[in-house]
Write an enzyme that holds these catalytic residues in place. Structure first.
Site, mmCIF file in Angstrom:
data_model
loop_
_atom_site.group_PDB
_atom_site.id
_atom_site.type_symbol
_atom_site.label_atom_id
_atom_site.label_comp_id
_atom_site.label_asym_id
_atom_site.label_seq_id
_atom_site.Cartn_x
_atom_site.Cartn_y
_atom_site.Cartn_z
ATOM 1 N N ASP A 175 26.994 54.582 46.651
ATOM 2 C CA ASP A 175 25.922 54.396 45.735
ATOM 3 C C ASP A 175 25.269 55.702 45.196
ATOM 4 O OD1 ASP A 175 24.488 52.949 43.901
ATOM 5 O OD2 ASP A 175 23.119 52.272 45.361
ATOM 6 N N HIS B 284 30.096 59.346 38.067
ATOM 7 C CA HIS B 284 31.307 58.777 38.476
ATOM 8 C C HIS B 284 32.353 59.633 38.762
ATOM 9 C CE1 HIS B 284 28.989 55.261 38.234
ATOM 10 N NE2 HIS B 284 29.019 55.000 36.873
ATOM 11 N N SER C 174 31.425 46.091 41.435
ATOM 12 C CA SER C 174 31.016 44.754 41.772
ATOM 13 C C SER C 174 31.186 43.737 40.940
ATOM 14 C CB SER C 174 29.713 44.897 42.536
ATOM 15 O OG SER C 174 28.693 44.851 41.516
ATOM 16 N N THR C 175 31.178 42.604 41.127
ATOM 17 C CA THR C 175 31.253 41.600 40.266
ATOM 18 C C THR C 175 29.784 41.587 39.440
ATOM 19 O OG1 THR C 175 30.283 39.714 42.022
ATOM 20 C CG2 THR C 175 32.714 39.828 41.499
ATOM 21 N N LEU D 277 46.514 55.185 57.109
ATOM 22 C CA LEU D 277 45.130 54.568 56.896
ATOM 23 C C LEU D 277 45.396 53.604 55.576
ATOM 24 C CD1 LEU D 277 42.116 54.686 56.619
ATOM 25 C CD2 LEU D 277 42.052 56.517 54.881
HETATM 26 C C1 IPE Z 1 26.658 48.466 44.661
HETATM 27 O O1 IPE Z 1 25.979 49.216 43.935
HETATM 28 C C2 IPE Z 1 28.266 48.669 44.102
HETATM 29 C C3 IPE Z 1 28.884 49.663 44.229
HETATM 30 C C4 IPE Z 1 28.741 50.740 44.685
HETATM 31 C C5 IPE Z 1 30.148 49.525 43.540
HETATM 32 P P1 IPE Z 1 24.896 49.017 42.804
HETATM 33 O O2 IPE Z 1 24.273 50.045 42.212
HETATM 34 O O3 IPE Z 1 25.619 48.074 41.854
HETATM 35 O O4 IPE Z 1 23.834 47.902 43.658
HETATM 36 P P2 IPE Z 1 22.355 47.471 43.223
HETATM 37 O O5 IPE Z 1 22.537 46.940 42.034
HETATM 38 O O6 IPE Z 1 21.539 48.710 43.272
HETATM 39 O O7 IPE Z 1 22.017 46.555 44.191
HETATM 40 C C1 IPE Z 2 27.424 53.630 42.346
HETATM 41 O O1 IPE Z 2 26.642 54.434 41.632
HETATM 42 C C2 IPE Z 2 28.934 53.483 41.476
HETATM 43 C C3 IPE Z 2 29.173 52.159 40.947
HETATM 44 C C4 IPE Z 2 28.199 51.100 41.276
HETATM 45 C C5 IPE Z 2 30.341 51.902 40.203
HETATM 46 P P1 IPE Z 2 25.684 54.021 40.650
HETATM 47 O O2 IPE Z 2 26.417 53.922 39.491
HETATM 48 O O3 IPE Z 2 25.277 52.621 41.156
HETATM 49 O O4 IPE Z 2 24.438 55.096 40.750
HETATM 50 P P2 IPE Z 2 22.862 54.689 40.850
HETATM 51 O O5 IPE Z 2 22.650 53.791 41.759
HETATM 52 O O6 IPE Z 2 22.538 54.250 39.324
HETATM 53 O O7 IPE Z 2 22.439 55.852 41.008
HETATM 54 MG MG MG Z 3 23.605 51.974 42.094
#
Ligand code: IPE
Ligand code: IPE
Ligand code: MG
Length: 238
Positions: free
Chosen positions: A22, A39, A67-68, A133
């Protein structure tokens, strides 16, 4: 610290690491860049961490990739992420081969764009005999969704109530043999699971770092793994 992941007195080896990657969006925002740039950078970091997992002889690493709930994001961002996943899987066979990496997937494949689903199946097939792995890509994954899909399979097989147990539920998960998560790392500062592998994390050691995913390094990862080996795991024992 290389060669073996088991480096301290903790007698439970680190078999399965789960990572909630994240902070990509915030990393980009800080630099005045679009979220998509975060990303792109995040993917480079994922490759480095995967390599570090292989060096530490970790058996499974699950990367929370989409995620879903992430379908709620802007169409442009979702489309970019799908393209990034597809392109990576298409281009990285040599990387998997060189590192003995087997690709697996958890999540609802049926609801992914067909070209992404196809690329996932192809990568799984091409790497199925690699014995190093296992990298589990959680794409269109939700812990609740996986549980619901498991229950549906059980109901449709007309299983008797007396035969319902934990093993049967997990036997109907996306990867029945996927071990429990030993160590769960979340970058980006939030302290929540966000619907990641909840069944498999029931007894995980949790680790939260403020480092945004694109800034995360193999060095920080290795030092976090050292922290894992300092934990005492009781699993309910006295
Ligand atoms: C969790 O991160 C999903 C992934 C890292 C793929 P999110 O950024 O979507 O989670 P929330 O919305 O902050 O809980
Ligand atoms: C996690 O980073 C990657 C995915 C959820 C795909 P975020 O895109 O959630 O990044 P922040 O949390 O907005 O910084
Ligand atoms: Mg995030």
């Amino acid at each position: 610290m290389s060669g073996s992941a088991q480096t301290s007195d903790n007698s439970t080896p680190l078999v399965h690491v789960g990572i909630i990657m994240d902070g990509n969006g915030r990393w980009a925002k800080k630099r005045g860049l679009p979220r998509t740039a975060g990303h792109k950078e995040g993917l480079e970091v994922a490759k480095k961490i995967v390599k570090a997992c292989a060096e530490l002889n970790i058996k499974y690493v699950t990367l929370y990739t989409f995620s879903t709930e992430n379908w709620k994001r802007a169409q442009e961002e979702v489309g970019y992420l799908m393209g990034l996943i597809r392109g990576h899987l298409r281009a990285e066979f040599e990387f998997y081969k060189a590192n003995g990496i087997r690709i697996e997937h958890i999540g609802d494949l049926a609801e992914l764009p067909p070209d992404v689903a196809e690329e996932i199946l192809k990568a799984k097939k091409e790497t199925e005999n690699f014995t190093g792995l296992t990298v589990v890509l959680a794409i269109n994954y939700g812990g609740r969704d996986e549980l619901v899909r498991s229950v549906k399979k059980i109901v449709s097989s007309c299983t008797a109530e007396k035969d319902i147990n934990e093993k049967l539920i997990s036997d109907n998960f996306d990867i029945p043999e996927l071990p429990d998560v030993d160590f769960l790392i979340r970058t980006g500062g939030e302290k929540r699971l966000s619907n990641f592998l909840m069944w498999h994390s029931a007894y995980s050691e949790l680790f939260f770092t403020d480092t945004l995913w694109p800034d995360y390094t193999p060095e920080e990862f290795k030092s976090n793994v050292e922290e894992f080996y300092k934990r005492t795991r009781r699993f309910g024992n006295a």
